[in-house]
Scaffold this motif. Structure first.
Motif, short mmCIF file in Angstrom:
data_model
loop_
_atom_site.label_atom_id
_atom_site.label_comp_id
_atom_site.label_asym_id
_atom_site.label_seq_id
_atom_site.Cartn_x
_atom_site.Cartn_y
_atom_site.Cartn_z
N PHE A 1 0.06 -12.90 4.79
CA PHE A 1 -0.95 -13.16 5.82
C PHE A 1 -0.38 -14.03 6.94
O PHE A 1 -0.55 -13.74 8.12
CB PHE A 1 -2.17 -13.82 5.19
N HIS A 2 0.35 -15.09 6.56
CA HIS A 2 0.97 -15.95 7.57
C HIS A 2 2.01 -15.19 8.37
O HIS A 2 2.12 -15.38 9.58
CB HIS A 2 1.60 -17.18 6.91
N GLU A 3 2.78 -14.35 7.72
CA GLU A 3 3.79 -13.56 8.44
C GLU A 3 3.12 -12.62 9.43
O GLU A 3 3.58 -12.45 10.56
CB GLU A 3 4.63 -12.77 7.43
N PHE A 4 2.02 -12.02 9.02
CA PHE A 4 1.28 -11.11 9.91
C PHE A 4 0.72 -11.87 11.12
O PHE A 4 0.83 -11.41 12.25
CB PHE A 4 0.15 -10.43 9.12
#
Length: 132
Positions: free
Chosen positions: A126-129
């Motif tokens: 989620f953080h990477e997205f």
């Protein structure tokens, strides 16, 4: 967030590689200038996120007419342990979503360690997205 501005309130040695490089030794990472710059960046990030979440909460309260949960709860200064920081004070909205939507369903079929690893991986994805 701060990298494009090259914000560094504390001087770091010029003999070290650039701050955005991943080729730092442990000695370089533990210099006072480097630690001070990271502390200031962490404080500014918490201030940014807390202010954004409080503004979003105020707008939601005014527009929708009902009280919402507080997302950030002064995690950096009031937490007494890493568990309290991540579990009770830092981004409680996403913590609840990951706990109800990923961890608990995975816990029905897998041991605790695997369920926690899956929830942690989902948080990382989620953080990477969001950040890329």
């Amino acid at each position: 967030i701060f990298a494009p501005f090259r914000y560094q309130p504390f001087a770091t040695s010029t003999e070290f590689p650039p701050l955005n490089s991943f080729s730092h030794s442990l000695r370089e990472l533990l210099t006072l200038g480097h630690l001070g710059n990271n502390l200031v960046a962490a404080l500014l990030l918490q201030l940014y996120l807390t202010t954004f979440c409080l503004g979003l909460k105020a707008i939601t309260n005014i527009v929708a007419g009902f009280e919402t949960k507080q997302v950030m709860s002064d995690a950096l200064f009031k937490s007494t342990s890493p568990s309290q920081f991540w579990g009770e004070r830092w981004n409680t909205l996403i913590h609840g979503v990951l706990k109800r939507g990923v961890y608990k369903p995975a816990l029905r079929y897998l041991p605790k360690a695997f369920a926690a690893t899956i929830a942690f991986s989902c948080s990382g994805l989620f953080h990477e997205f969001i950040l890329s």
